[in-house]
Design a protein around this motif. Structure first.
Motif, PDB file in Angstrom:
ATOM      1  N   CYS A  73     -39.477 -33.566 -10.709  1.00  0.00           N
ATOM      2  CA  CYS A  73     -39.022 -34.833 -10.135  1.00  0.00           C
ATOM      3  C   CYS A  73     -37.493 -34.916 -10.131  1.00  0.00           C
ATOM      4  O   CYS A  73     -36.848 -34.783 -11.186  1.00  0.00           O
ATOM      5  CB  CYS A  73     -39.601 -36.003 -10.929  1.00  0.00           C
ATOM      6  N   GLY A  74     -36.907 -35.152  -8.967  1.00  0.00           N
ATOM      7  CA  GLY A  74     -35.458 -35.231  -8.856  1.00  0.00           C
ATOM      8  C   GLY A  74     -34.881 -36.427  -9.595  1.00  0.00           C
ATOM      9  O   GLY A  74     -33.763 -36.362 -10.114  1.00  0.00           O
ATOM     10  N   GLY A  75     -35.630 -37.527  -9.652  1.00  0.00           N
ATOM     11  CA  GLY A  75     -35.164 -38.695 -10.373  1.00  0.00           C
ATOM     12  C   GLY A  75     -35.061 -38.437 -11.864  1.00  0.00           C
ATOM     13  O   GLY A  75     -34.091 -38.837 -12.516  1.00  0.00           O
ATOM     14  N   ILE A  76     -36.047 -37.754 -12.403  1.00  0.00           N
ATOM     15  CA  ILE A  76     -36.034 -37.395 -13.823  1.00  0.00           C
ATOM     16  C   ILE A  76     -34.893 -36.423 -14.099  1.00  0.00           C
ATOM     17  O   ILE A  76     -34.170 -36.550 -15.092  1.00  0.00           O
ATOM     18  CB  ILE A  76     -37.375 -36.775 -14.237  1.00  0.00           C
ATOM     19  N   ARG A  81     -37.496 -29.101 -19.768  1.00  0.00           N
ATOM     20  CA  ARG A  81     -37.091 -30.413 -20.255  1.00  0.00           C
ATOM     21  C   ARG A  81     -37.425 -31.506 -19.237  1.00  0.00           C
ATOM     22  O   ARG A  81     -37.912 -32.582 -19.602  1.00  0.00           O
ATOM     23  CB  ARG A  81     -35.588 -30.414 -20.578  1.00  0.00           C
ATOM     24  N   VAL A  82     -37.154 -31.217 -17.980  1.00  0.00           N
ATOM     25  CA  VAL A  82     -37.476 -32.179 -16.923  1.00  0.00           C
ATOM     26  C   VAL A  82     -38.978 -32.463 -16.901  1.00  0.00           C
ATOM     27  O   VAL A  82     -39.408 -33.625 -16.858  1.00  0.00           O
ATOM     28  CB  VAL A  82     -37.012 -31.660 -15.548  1.00  0.00           C
ATOM     29  N   ASN A  83     -39.782 -31.419 -16.945  1.00  0.00           N
ATOM     30  CA  ASN A  83     -41.225 -31.595 -16.850  1.00  0.00           C
ATOM     31  C   ASN A  83     -41.808 -32.305 -18.064  1.00  0.00           C
ATOM     32  O   ASN A  83     -42.773 -33.072 -17.946  1.00  0.00           O
ATOM     33  CB  ASN A  83     -41.908 -30.246 -16.637  1.00  0.00           C
ATOM     34  N   LYS A  84     -41.214 -32.084 -19.229  1.00  0.00           N
ATOM     35  CA  LYS A  84     -41.669 -32.812 -20.416  1.00  0.00           C
ATOM     36  C   LYS A  84     -41.353 -34.290 -20.275  1.00  0.00           C
ATOM     37  O   LYS A  84     -42.197 -35.151 -20.586  1.00  0.00           O
ATOM     38  CB  LYS A  84     -40.993 -32.243 -21.670  1.00  0.00           C
ATOM     39  N   LEU A  85     -40.150 -34.606 -19.779  1.00  0.00           N
ATOM     40  CA  LEU A  85     -39.788 -36.011 -19.599  1.00  0.00           C
ATOM     41  C   LEU A  85     -40.608 -36.643 -18.476  1.00  0.00           C
ATOM     42  O   LEU A  85     -40.888 -37.845 -18.527  1.00  0.00           O
ATOM     43  CB  LEU A  85     -38.287 -36.138 -19.303  1.00  0.00           C
ATOM     44  N   VAL A  86     -40.999 -35.868 -17.492  1.00  0.00           N
ATOM     45  CA  VAL A  86     -41.896 -36.370 -16.438  1.00  0.00           C
ATOM     46  C   VAL A  86     -43.185 -36.889 -17.072  1.00  0.00           C
ATOM     47  O   VAL A  86     -43.662 -37.988 -16.750  1.00  0.00           O
ATOM     48  CB  VAL A  86     -42.213 -35.266 -15.408  1.00  0.00           C
TER      49      VAL A  86
END
Length: 213
Positions: free
Chosen positions: A101-104, A145-150
């Motif tokens: 996700c670009g927003g994340i 990191r991005v995918n975990k925060l997603v």
């Protein structure tokens, strides 16, 4: 304009096909809508709600914004939620994030001076990251990191839906809807189920509404 003209032509072809397959299709669908599901998704153009789950027009009531946020002061979202639950009486609410996700990703970076309004929107994700920073930063790559925060963000938004008055009242009076947290994979087209909340879920007392006398 070539692209726009193409879409207009495609629309005419689609309408003709639907009418050929079912001459009463548009007459029937114009009467009213009775979706059983509210979809809260990301605005990302690669995650079209109806297409990825094979839903037909009329089956889903849809709200989308950057990074599928559920914000208590967003009257656009709140009006959609209230209408879906109170008027349409949907049976399910799906909050669907997506990997990559670009927003994340943007929320994990410094604020951009040319995106003043977007910065304010992303602040909600930054606050979530601050609370779960240890769980996110344990991963070595930015993608991880991005995918975990997603995933964390999606779960947090599911809880945020449950904190709304309209959902709590509906749980108490009607025994629904059920709230689902999903993440969609851009690389494989598959949905991952993360969390499900429904009537009987114990909401932290600070988010509960006192019963009206």
């Amino acid at each position: 304009m070539d692209k726009i003209n193409k879409y207009i032509k495609n629309n005419k072809l689609w309408a003709a096909k639907m009418t050929k397959d079912d001459p009463e299709y548009f007459k029937n669908i114009a009467k009213s809508q009775h979706p059983e599901l509210l979809w809260i998704g990301c605005s990302d153009s690669r995650v079209p709600a109806e297409i990825i789950v094979g839903a037909a027009p009329g089956e889903m009531f849809i709200h989308r914004n950057i990074a599928n946020q559920v914000i208590a002061t967003d009257f656009n979202f709140l009006s959609v939620l209230q209408y879906a639950v109170t008027v349409l009486k949907v049976k399910h609410i799906i909050v669907c994030g997506h990997y990559g996700c670009g927003g994340i990703q943007a929320a994990l970076q410094k604020q951009k001076p040319n995106l003043l309004v977007t910065n304010k929107w992303l602040m909600h994700i930054k606050n979530t990251y601050r609370l779960y920073q240890n769980e996110v930063d344990v991963f070595e790559t930015e993608e991880e990191r991005v995918n975990k925060l997603v995933e964390i963000n999606t779960i947090e938004q599911v809880h945020a839906v449950s904190h709304s008055l309209v959902v709590q009242e509906s749980w108490d009076k009607h025994g629904g809807p059920i709230i689902h947290g999903w993440v969609y994979g851009l690389a494989d087209g598959l949905v991952k189920e993360l969390i499900t909340l429904g009537p009987g879920h114990q909401i932290d007392p600070i988010y509960q509404y006192e019963p009206q006398e």
